[in-house]
Motif scaffolding. Structure first.
Motif, PDB file in Angstrom:
ATOM      1  N   LEU A  11       0.838  -1.202   0.000  1.00 19.34           N
ATOM      2  CA  LEU A  11       0.000   0.000   0.000  1.00 19.34           C
ATOM      3  C   LEU A  11       0.876   1.256   0.000  1.00 19.34           C
ATOM      4  N   GLN A  38      -6.721  -2.134   0.721  1.00 23.45           N
ATOM      5  CA  GLN A  38      -7.050  -1.738   2.090  1.00 23.45           C
ATOM      6  C   GLN A  38      -8.112  -2.656   2.676  1.00 23.45           C
ATOM      7  N   TYR A  41      -6.441  -5.848   3.669  1.00 17.67           N
ATOM      8  CA  TYR A  41      -5.685  -5.603   4.911  1.00 17.67           C
ATOM      9  C   TYR A  41      -6.637  -5.652   6.106  1.00 17.67           C
TER      10      TYR A  41
END
Ligand code: ZN
Length: 493
Positions: A11, A38, A41
């Protein structure tokens, strides 16, 4: 933890690329890619089995280092678990609307266009603060994200004292150090500036085999790993200050990132304990070293030989005064080393009142203007010069601003301790050598990473926690000498 750190690194690379080399048409595609990653994650972080592992690990007898690692991991995970996905999505939407309407409001020079979006962001942040949990002060929950273990009750009195001490200093020094801008009407070849910043990084001791520098509109430090630290700087062809001090500032952040202990790489400990401590490292190099006379005694002849025409007739003393001039400005990013903190005091006080619902969004511009008049001593001409100047509130970031002032306070305390421990420090700086200071910071700050809170680390190194004493002593000694004036006595001491 390794997987999450790797995802964060990827990222980091994509965000760095977005700010530096991404082709302009690829903006929406990159936004989607970032959102997908994201999401992955987040899913991995909040997965129920990860919670089970964490609980089992916490029940076992562990060494202090591993306990510290799990504590950092738990804080991040708890925040993510407690904030429902619907709120995360609503926040992301409100942030894009916030940014969009903030830009429109700036163009129209009219806060009212941004007000509804800001109102929405505040409501969501209050909801988020309640979801995370707090002891009655919502701002604490937001502050905790940037400055773990710092509280509003601890922070505000320090900032108010700072305000009381700095206002008379600015009164005494505004305009005292300078005549006309020495760079006015001169030009500094962009390519030569770029080369100079690279040489500067090498001289300071940034490992260019474990990092790199590129250009961006807003300088920042990012990257993927302590062996891949990416700095950016900004070149202004009529003024060398943004490049010089931008590089010095980001170098401080970058040295910190490169200095995390190898044993902590790919774990939550390979991070700063707080934004404030991270900022202390950039401010230390940018201001305490980078705006000092010994530093420029060494570097100025080199700068002059890079720009012989532009710096013709500008002596070392003129240059040194120019880069330290104190002048009231309504704009934070243009502020000098002293006034800067007043801009932060003002923003923090307003943020706390907004979060407490003591200040209405519609009353914010007037509150801003009168606070600016009381604290900095001038009234903005319009909202662009006032409440609309910073991007932070446009994406709903509350609790970030105070870390800049904390960085200044921590930097001064650390430097004072380093000076006592290293009698050679300033002799070395005068020779363009920084090894002793670099090693000291590495040993006492960098290698510890996120082990313990920022204030605990500062306490362990300096013998005391957060204080403005060292910062004020530094300012008074430096600006007393620069201005040749007796500075007004401190109202608090
Ligand atoms: Zn910074």
């Amino acid at each position: 933890m390794h997987e999450l750190k790797d995802l964060a690194g990827v990222l980091g690379l994509m965000s760095w690329d977005q700010e530096t080399y991404l082709p302009s048409k690829a903006g929406p595609a990159r936004a989607a890619q970032l959102a997908t990653l994201q999401g992955l994650y987040h899913q991995r972080l909040v997965a129920p089995e990860v919670g089970d592992w964490l609980e089992r690990a916490e029940r076992v007898e562990l060494d202090a280092e591993t306990r510290a690692m799990l504590k950092v991991f738990r804080r991040e995970r708890d925040h993510s678990v407690r904030v429902p996905e619907s709120l995360v999505r609503a926040l992301a939407e409100a942030q894009s609307t916030g940014l969009e309407t903030w830009r429109e409001a700036r163009t129209a020079r009219d806060f009212a266009r941004f007000a509804p979006a800001l109102q929405r962001l505040l409501e969501l942040r209050r909801e988020q603060a309640d979801a995370i949990g707090h002891g009655g002060e919502r701002y604490d929950a937001l502050l905790d994200h940037f400055e773990p273990e710092m509280t509003t009750a601890r922070l505000l009195p320090v900032l108010e004292r700072l305000r009381a001490s700095l206002v008379p200093l600015v009164d005494a020094l505004d305009g005292a150090l300078g005549g006309p801008e020495i760079f006015d009407g001169r030009s500094f070849d962009a390519e030569r500036q770029w080369q100079f910043t690279l040489e500067l990084l090498e001289l300071l001791g940034f490992d260019l085999h474990a990092g790199r520098q590129d250009r961006s509109i807003h300088p920042f430090t990012g990257g993927t790993h302590p062996t891949d630290v990416r700095l950016t700087t900004r070149i202004d062809p009529v003024n060398p200050s943004p490049a010089l001090f931008g590089t010095l500032h980001e170098f401080g952040h970058g040295l910190y990132e490169q200095g995390f202990a190898a044993a902590h790489h790919r774990t939550p400990l390979a991070a700063a304990p707080s934004m404030g401590l991270h900022e202390s490292q950039s401010r230390l190099w940018e201001n305490l070293v980078g705006r000092s006379l010994p530093f420029w005694e060494f570097l100025y002849p080199r700068l002059r030989s890079s720009f012989p025409e532009a710096l013709a007739g500008v002596e070392l003393e003129d240059f040194h005064r120019a880069i330290n001039r104190v002048r009231r400005s309504p704009i934070r990013v243009e502020a000098d080393e002293i006034t800067y903190n007043l801009h932060i005091v003002l923003r923090t006080a307003l943020e706390v009142r907004l979060l407490r619902d003591e200040l209405r969004v519609t009353d914010l511009p007037e509150a801003w203007n009168s606070e600016m008049e009381r604290t900095v001593g001038l009234r903005p001409r319009d909202d662009v010069e006032g409440v609309l100047q910073d991007i932070h509130w446009a994406h709903g970031e509350f609790g970030y601003f105070p870390t800049y002032a904390l960085g200044n306070l921590y930097a001064a305390s650390l430097m004072r301790t380093a000076e006592r421990a290293l009698p050679v420090l300033w002799d070395e700086v005068t020779r363009g050598e920084f090894g002793a200071l670099r090693a000291w910071l590495g040993q006492h700050i960098h290698r510890h990473g996120a082990w313990g809170s920022a204030e605990e680390r500062v306490q362990a190194v300096t013998g005391h926690g957060l204080t403005d004493t060292d910062f004020l002593a530094y300012l008074r000694s430096k600006y007393g000498a620069l201005s040749g004036r007796a500075l007004p006595t401190d109202p608090h001491r």
